[in-house]
Motif scaffolding. Structure first.
Motif, PDB file in Angstrom:
ATOM      1  N   HIS A  65       6.128   4.130   7.146  1.00 36.83           N
ATOM      2  CA  HIS A  65       5.261   4.599   8.224  1.00 36.83           C
ATOM      3  C   HIS A  65       4.838   3.426   9.097  1.00 36.83           C
ATOM      4  O   HIS A  65       4.522   2.350   8.582  1.00 36.83           O
ATOM      5  CB  HIS A  65       4.009   5.272   7.666  1.00 36.83           C
ATOM      6  N   PHE A  92      -6.977   2.128  12.483  1.00 47.17           N
ATOM      7  CA  PHE A  92      -6.874   2.703  11.152  1.00 47.17           C
ATOM      8  C   PHE A  92      -7.280   1.602  10.180  1.00 47.17           C
ATOM      9  O   PHE A  92      -6.731   0.496  10.228  1.00 47.17           O
ATOM     10  CB  PHE A  92      -5.457   3.200  10.860  1.00 47.17           C
ATOM     11  N   GLU A 136     -14.121   0.800  -2.918  1.00 45.05           N
ATOM     12  CA  GLU A 136     -14.094   1.201  -1.511  1.00 45.05           C
ATOM     13  C   GLU A 136     -15.426   1.001  -0.805  1.00 45.05           C
ATOM     14  O   GLU A 136     -15.475   0.474   0.297  1.00 45.05           O
ATOM     15  CB  GLU A 136     -13.649   2.664  -1.386  1.00 45.05           C
ATOM     16  N   THR A 139       4.073   4.304   0.509  1.00 39.80           N
ATOM     17  CA  THR A 139       3.220   5.317   1.128  1.00 39.80           C
ATOM     18  C   THR A 139       2.069   5.763   0.231  1.00 39.80           C
ATOM     19  O   THR A 139       1.111   6.344   0.729  1.00 39.80           O
ATOM     20  CB  THR A 139       4.047   6.533   1.583  1.00 39.80           C
ATOM     21  N   GLU A 140       2.139   5.486  -1.067  1.00 37.40           N
ATOM     22  CA  GLU A 140       1.024   5.829  -1.951  1.00 37.40           C
ATOM     23  C   GLU A 140      -0.231   5.006  -1.626  1.00 37.40           C
ATOM     24  O   GLU A 140      -1.325   5.335  -2.071  1.00 37.40           O
ATOM     25  CB  GLU A 140       1.410   5.661  -3.433  1.00 37.40           C
ATOM     26  N   ILE A 152      -1.527   4.848   1.303  1.00 40.10           N
ATOM     27  CA  ILE A 152      -2.201   5.482   2.441  1.00 40.10           C
ATOM     28  C   ILE A 152      -3.104   6.609   1.950  1.00 40.10           C
ATOM     29  O   ILE A 152      -2.663   7.502   1.231  1.00 40.10           O
ATOM     30  CB  ILE A 152      -1.182   6.014   3.461  1.00 40.10           C
ATOM     31  N   ARG A 153      -4.362   6.535   2.346  1.00 36.30           N
ATOM     32  CA  ARG A 153      -5.343   7.596   2.080  1.00 36.30           C
ATOM     33  C   ARG A 153      -5.647   8.276   3.405  1.00 36.30           C
ATOM     34  O   ARG A 153      -5.160   7.873   4.453  1.00 36.30           O
ATOM     35  CB  ARG A 153      -6.640   7.006   1.503  1.00 36.30           C
ATOM     36  N   SER A 154      -6.483   9.277   3.400  1.00 34.08           N
ATOM     37  CA  SER A 154      -6.772  10.012   4.639  1.00 34.08           C
ATOM     38  C   SER A 154      -7.522   9.160   5.663  1.00 34.08           C
ATOM     39  O   SER A 154      -7.297   9.292   6.859  1.00 34.08           O
ATOM     40  CB  SER A 154      -7.557  11.287   4.346  1.00 34.08           C
ATOM     41  N   ARG A 155      -8.405   8.264   5.226  1.00 34.77           N
ATOM     42  CA  ARG A 155      -9.220   7.487   6.168  1.00 34.77           C
ATOM     43  C   ARG A 155      -8.956   5.981   6.137  1.00 34.77           C
ATOM     44  O   ARG A 155      -9.529   5.248   6.929  1.00 34.77           O
ATOM     45  CB  ARG A 155     -10.700   7.739   5.917  1.00 34.77           C
ATOM     46  N   ARG A 156      -8.131   5.537   5.238  1.00 32.50           N
ATOM     47  CA  ARG A 156      -7.820   4.110   5.164  1.00 32.50           C
ATOM     48  C   ARG A 156      -6.611   3.877   4.285  1.00 32.50           C
ATOM     49  O   ARG A 156      -6.160   4.766   3.591  1.00 32.50           O
ATOM     50  CB  ARG A 156      -9.012   3.304   4.666  1.00 32.50           C
TER      51      ARG A 156
END
Length: 189
Positions: free
Chosen positions: A58, A64, A74, A91-92, A94-98
């Motif tokens: 990605h 971001f 976090e 890609t693991e 990547i979270r929704s907000r960071r």
């Protein structure tokens, strides 16, 4: 008596207005970028996305949040950055907000307000946390400096100009024609 600098964590800044980076507990407000800055980011995004999409990676545009140290809790993270472009093949992360952990490739486009931080603090952060390749793009001078990891440290591998084909050292078959990356000369940085 010297006044102690305030120390912030991600939980302090995550709801502040604007786009903020946090480096070793110090917050930095990111200014609105110039046309030239955004032009370069857009052109590089097009080039990188077409290459990496076929490889399951990605390409992420700023803003971001990227928490370079995945082991840091976090809420209390003291370093969270927003590179102009990041390439992530794991890609693991990547979270929704960071994102947690170092991207494979980071591109920073210099602007007057960020150039020293991109060249110094961020260079050392990216090196320390295992970024494979770091591109520093200077739209004022129409150059791209490419640093890649060798023996655990960044080495300047090449400086490319507007008539060059940039070649990645991490992905040797990735080439970017820089002729169309930089904006027309009359654009301000």
């Amino acid at each position: 008596m010297q006044k102690e600098k305030p120390f912030y964590t991600y939980s302090d800044i995550e709801n502040w207005e604007g786009n903020w980076e946090l480096i070793d507990g110090v917050p930095y407000l990111l200014a609105s970028p110039s046309f030239a800055h955004q032009y370069v980011v857009g052109q590089l995004h097009l080039a990188l996305a077409s290459y990496f999409q076929a490889r399951g990676c990605h390409v992420i545009l700023s803003p971001f949040d990227i928490q370079l140290d995945p082991e840091e809790p976090e809420r209390t993270a003291k370093t969270v950055v927003q590179p102009d472009l990041s390439v992530v093949c794991r890609t693991e992360q990547i979270r929704s907000r960071r994102m947690k952990g170092a991207p494979d490739l980071i591109v920073e486009v210099l602007s007057p307000s960020t150039a020293l931080r991109d060249r110094n603090q961020k260079y050392h952060l990216y090196e320390k946390h295992g970024v494979r390749e770091y591109w520093i793009v200077d739209p004022s001078n129409w150059t791209v400096e490419v640093f890649s990891r060798q023996d655990g440290r960044f080495q300047q591998r090449a400086v490319f100009g507007p008539s060059d084909e940039l070649v990645s050292f991490w992905q040797p078959d990735l080439t970017v024609s820089l002729a169309s990356v930089f904006p027309p000369e009359e654009s301000e940085v």
